[in-house]
Design an enzyme around this catalytic site. Structure first.
Site, short mmCIF file in Angstrom:
data_model
loop_
_atom_site.label_atom_id
_atom_site.label_comp_id
_atom_site.label_asym_id
_atom_site.label_seq_id
_atom_site.Cartn_x
_atom_site.Cartn_y
_atom_site.Cartn_z
N ARG A 53 80.95 -96.45 -66.03
CA ARG A 53 81.84 -95.41 -66.57
C ARG A 53 82.12 -94.37 -65.38
O ARG A 53 81.22 -94.36 -64.33
CB ARG A 53 81.64 -94.87 -68.03
CG ARG A 53 80.06 -94.57 -68.00
CD ARG A 53 79.77 -93.30 -68.65
NE ARG A 53 80.68 -92.37 -68.13
CZ ARG A 53 80.18 -91.45 -67.13
NH1 ARG A 53 79.10 -91.83 -66.41
NH2 ARG A 53 80.92 -90.30 -66.62
N GLY A 54 83.09 -93.54 -65.65
CA GLY A 54 83.40 -92.62 -64.64
C GLY A 54 84.64 -93.01 -63.85
O GLY A 54 84.21 -94.29 -63.31
N ALA A 55 85.61 -92.29 -63.52
CA ALA A 55 86.57 -92.98 -62.81
C ALA A 55 86.23 -93.49 -61.56
O ALA A 55 86.89 -94.82 -61.33
CB ALA A 55 87.86 -91.55 -62.61
N ARG A 96 90.55 -100.42 -68.92
CA ARG A 96 90.46 -98.93 -69.20
C ARG A 96 91.83 -98.50 -68.84
O ARG A 96 92.10 -98.54 -67.62
CB ARG A 96 89.16 -98.28 -69.00
CG ARG A 96 88.11 -98.52 -69.66
CD ARG A 96 87.03 -97.50 -69.40
NE ARG A 96 87.22 -96.45 -70.51
CZ ARG A 96 86.33 -95.12 -70.32
NH1 ARG A 96 85.34 -95.09 -69.43
NH2 ARG A 96 86.52 -94.32 -71.23
N GLN A 199 77.88 -88.37 -72.71
CA GLN A 199 77.53 -88.42 -71.45
C GLN A 199 76.85 -87.14 -70.66
O GLN A 199 76.19 -87.24 -69.82
CB GLN A 199 78.80 -88.61 -70.65
CG GLN A 199 79.63 -89.84 -70.99
CD GLN A 199 80.59 -89.75 -72.16
OE1 GLN A 199 80.48 -88.97 -72.81
NE2 GLN A 199 81.71 -90.58 -72.05
N ASP A 240 90.15 -87.95 -64.39
CA ASP A 240 90.51 -89.47 -64.28
C ASP A 240 91.92 -89.67 -63.88
O ASP A 240 92.08 -90.83 -63.51
CB ASP A 240 90.53 -89.89 -66.08
CG ASP A 240 88.80 -90.03 -66.23
OD1 ASP A 240 88.60 -88.74 -66.82
OD2 ASP A 240 88.42 -90.92 -66.35
N ASN A 250 91.14 -85.77 -68.25
CA ASN A 250 89.65 -85.66 -68.14
C ASN A 250 89.08 -85.93 -69.37
O ASN A 250 89.95 -85.68 -70.33
CB ASN A 250 89.12 -84.57 -67.46
CG ASN A 250 87.69 -84.58 -67.01
OD1 ASN A 250 87.35 -85.84 -66.43
ND2 ASN A 250 86.90 -83.86 -67.45
N LYS A 251 87.64 -86.12 -69.55
CA LYS A 251 87.25 -86.11 -70.90
C LYS A 251 87.66 -85.15 -71.81
O LYS A 251 87.79 -84.33 -71.65
CB LYS A 251 85.85 -86.04 -70.68
CG LYS A 251 84.79 -86.36 -71.89
CD LYS A 251 84.80 -87.57 -72.57
CE LYS A 251 84.78 -88.79 -71.56
NZ LYS A 251 85.35 -90.21 -72.33
O1 MRU Z 1 84.84 -92.03 -70.61
P1 MRU Z 1 84.23 -91.74 -69.45
O2 MRU Z 1 82.51 -91.37 -69.57
O3 MRU Z 1 84.30 -92.79 -68.22
O4 MRU Z 1 84.79 -90.49 -68.94
C1 MRU Z 1 84.39 -89.75 -67.63
C2 MRU Z 1 85.05 -88.95 -67.40
O5 MRU Z 1 86.05 -88.16 -68.08
C3 MRU Z 1 84.86 -87.97 -65.87
O6 MRU Z 1 84.82 -86.60 -66.17
C4 MRU Z 1 85.80 -88.58 -64.94
O7 MRU Z 1 85.99 -89.96 -64.94
C5 MRU Z 1 85.58 -88.14 -63.38
S1 MRU Z 1 84.11 -89.03 -63.10
C6 MRU Z 1 83.59 -88.51 -61.41
#
Ligand code: MRU
Length: 350
Positions: A53-55, A96, A199, A240, A250-251
């Site tokens: 996970r994470g963009a 996703r 997270q 994201d 973002n999250k």
């Molecule tokens: O659902 P996730 O854990 O993939 O969400 C991640 C985030 O929102 C991060 O802030 C974003 O992807 C940036 S990661 C460098």
């Protein structure tokens, strides 16, 4: 100088011996278990299930998945590969919807395939390597640039996980925090739990602990209190997707942090590589927001915490309007308002 051997110890996406190994982020911090992906669909599933996970990390994993799919094709020409790989590229792309890095990485892989000849396999592999290498370099650059904005002695607050686990290494917002601590500018680090996937609680404070960085976990709902009592000078988050006018997905929970920050005069920094910028999308209202299974809200630590029959809603990203952002840090530089103009300039500087 930043000692990366000390401040960047974890790798979540590792391509070795024609397999993609993904550190299963659902099981951290207590179990460090890798999933061995031998085909692209296993990677798509791992992305959808948040094992990776994470963009930036899902973009890198997607690129390596195309290498796996190429390996499964046998002796075919570039023209045949272009046709055969379309369905698997589409399945990866659908894993996703919000983080544009996945679509961006797959578009790069498609682009290489489109122009490659007999050397198409080597070209596809080299492209995945470049995507990963460029992400690490971008993070190190952004770390130094973002840290330079922070006055010595500051307190910072971050949300979700944006570290080595979410990228090729070092991290975006967490890279700025690592650099800021290493350079002696940051005095206090706060990390939100980030419900419902936790997270922040499971990943961010664990990553910082590996580096020996002192961080304090807070409930998501404690953030405004910390800002109001002067303990936080910068909120620093990843992204994201960043639109052409500077709105940032973002999250979930990022928007309320930005609103509280503006209310209390706390600065708000977004840190993301250019692969997160989507110049084809003008406004945040046009970003697809992923909604996950409401069941994710009904349990805690595997146990049901909510009465039977209760309904839940689980959007996992939100959009912070450009007007609430003080700085967007990319590897192309530190951007300030008006963000539409700054992003257009940075876009042209490629
Ligand atoms: O659902 P996730 O854990 O993939 O969400 C991640 C985030 O929102 C991060 O802030 C974003 O992807 C940036 S990661 C460098």
């Amino acid at each position: 100088m930043i000692d990366y051997a000390r401040y960047d110890r974890v790798r979540a996406v590792v391509f070795r011996d024609d397999r993609l190994r993904l550190l299963d982020q659902r099981r951290l911090p207590f179990e460090e278990v890798f999933i061995d992906c031998e085909d692209a669909d296993a990677v798509a599933q791992a992305i959808a299930d948040l094992a990776v996970r994470g963009a930036p990390a899902i973009g890198i994993a997607g690129a390596w998945a195309v290498v796996l799919a190429a390996g499964a094709l046998g002796e075919v020409s570039a023209a045949q590969a272009r046709v055969s790989l379309v369905p698997v590229l589409d399945r990866l792309n659908a894993a996703r919807p919000t983080a544009v890095n996945l679509a961006w990485a797959l578009a790069r892989m498609r682009g290489v395939l489109a122009e490659a000849g007999d050397d198409w396999r080597a070209r596809v592999r080299a492209e995945a390597e470049s995507i990963e290498r460029e992400d690490l370099a971008a993070n190190r650059r952004m770390g130094a640039q973002g840290a330079a904005l922070i006055a010595p002695g500051s307190g910072v607050l971050t949300h979700c996980n944006t570290g080595s686990l979410a990228t090729a290494g070092f991290g975006t917002a967490l890279g700025v925090i690592r650099a800021g601590v290493a350079l002696g500018r940051i005095a206090r680090v706060f990390a939100t739990e980030t419900r419902p996937w936790m997270q922040g609680a499971r990943l961010t404070v664990w990553e910082l602990q590996q580096d020996g960085i002192d961080a304090t976990l807070i409930a998501d709902s404690a953030a405004a209190h910390l800002m109001g009592t002067g303990q936080v000078q910068w909120v620093i988050v990843g992204a994201d997707r960043i639109t052409a006018q500077g709105d940032v997905a973002n999250k979930i929970g990022t928007l309320q942090l930005a609103i509280a920050a503006r209310h209390f005069g706390v600065k708000f920094m977004v840190v993301a590589p250019w692969s997160t910028v989507d110049m084809a999308t003008r406004s945040g209202a046009d970003i697809p927001i992923e909604e996950r299974d409401p069941a994710e809200l009904l349990t805690s630590g595997g146990r049901r915490t909510v009465a039977e029959g209760v309904r839940a809603l689980n959007p996992v990203f939100d959009v912070t309007p450009a007007a609430l952002i003080d700085a967007i840090v990319t590897e192309r530089g530190v951007l300030r308002a008006p963000f539409d103009v700054a992003l257009r300039g940075a876009s042209a500087s490629a």
